[in-house]
Write an enzyme that holds these catalytic residues in place. Sequence first.
Site, PDB file in Angstrom:
ATOM      1  CD  GLU A 278      -2.699  -1.433   0.003  1.00  0.00           C
ATOM      2  OE1 GLU A 278      -2.972  -0.448  -0.719  1.00  0.00           O
ATOM      3  OE2 GLU A 278      -3.010  -2.595  -0.296  1.00  0.00           O
ATOM      4  CG  ASP A 359       2.483  -7.221  -5.882  1.00  0.00           C
ATOM      5  OD1 ASP A 359       1.905  -6.763  -4.872  1.00  0.00           O
ATOM      6  OD2 ASP A 359       1.978  -8.084  -6.629  1.00  0.00           O
TER       7      ASP A 359
HETATM    8 ZN    ZN Z   1      -2.678  -2.587  -4.527  1.00  0.00          ZN
END
Ligand code: ZN
Length: 419
Positions: A278, A359
């Site tokens: 996030e 990621d």
């Molecule tokens: Zn995401």
Amino acid sequence: MTPRGWALLTLAGLTVALVVLAALLIPWHRPPAPRADQLAALGDLPAEQVAKGREFRAALRPGGYTALAVGLLVALALGLTPLGSRLIELVARPFGGHWAAQAVLGGLAVVLVADLVTLPFAAWRQSVLTRYGLSTNGWSGWAVDLLKSYAVSAVIGAVALFGFYAVIRLAPRWWWAFGAGGAALLVVLLSFVLPVLVEPVFNRFTPMEQGQLRTELMSMAARDGVPVRDVLVADASRRTKAVNAYVSGLGPTRRVVVYDTLLTEATPAEVTAVVAHELGHAKDSDVAAGTLTGALGAAAAVVALYLLGSWGPLLRLAGVDSVAQPSAFPLLLALVTVAGLIAAPVQALMSRRVEARADAHALALTRDPEAFESMQRRLGSVNLGDPDPPRWEYLYSASHPSTVERIAAARAYARESGR
Ligand SMILES: [Zn+2]
């Protein structure tokens, strides 16, 4: 030049701006992990978990796609026949057919009809979620959520409909230009206020409890150079067993939110991996980029609706004289519905690229590919995902890389960094 000529020029300009923005803001250069690595990751997942995820997704599919088809058919029936415009006139009749009654009450009635026809499929979906043990809110909680979301949509819809048709009355020749600007502004405004005005309608948000995990997360955010005032915990467990986290808002309303289910289900290292993902969204300003793209897209949509909606054959089908009259709203809604279905795979592709970048950010920030992989496994098993969904469905609607792609990416990171 006529207003129509200016509209064509504006649409061309907005389209070029959107393409340039997408080219600059989306990380296109990041190819997904090799298929062989994905298949190896798939082979390492427990067969029972894969089977259960696939069974669940297969159970959702018939209702989901039938709802899409029914929604499209009803939108077309209302917009491309005089049915929708008659409904609007009927709703406004008690008010003497006043334009504002047609615009707001008529417009909301059309949206409500389009929503109600897909309601049985939403209920059916809830029954599947309950059967598989993912839903925790029961039918009354589900109904309350539904009414709340209708109420929120009605408020936002009423403001947008009134504003749109008021602008048309004030500027009959140039409304598309003001409408485009207004639509763009509305998108930006919603990005700011949704987290503080709308999200609390559905969930309670509390700052994360003081403790080792919170300290670790805040220091990670500081190390990352992403100012985070707090990590908020949403009481998602009242509705679902599923785990998730997200970042929303802009500037002063920006927040990182984790589901309370995530804190009870996942290990601290896994929560850290999720929050690091996030933070990647925050660091790359993905919400701001999405808002800017959405604003330009909304402006382009208004101009395109003006141009397309003024086309004689469409107006005749809808049984209206001009696209500017409130009773032509169902025609606009039909065009928007079709455009949404066509745009879905493009939006999904862009979203997957952005998610893959978050990621990569998480892996580089935590340097803990093992925790990242176990988080992906947990997301898959708790949320009953298909770790390697059918290609056509992935291309049409997957907003995130598949579980096997994400695991393969973590392993590639581990190999390259020697971890
Ligand atoms: Zn995401």
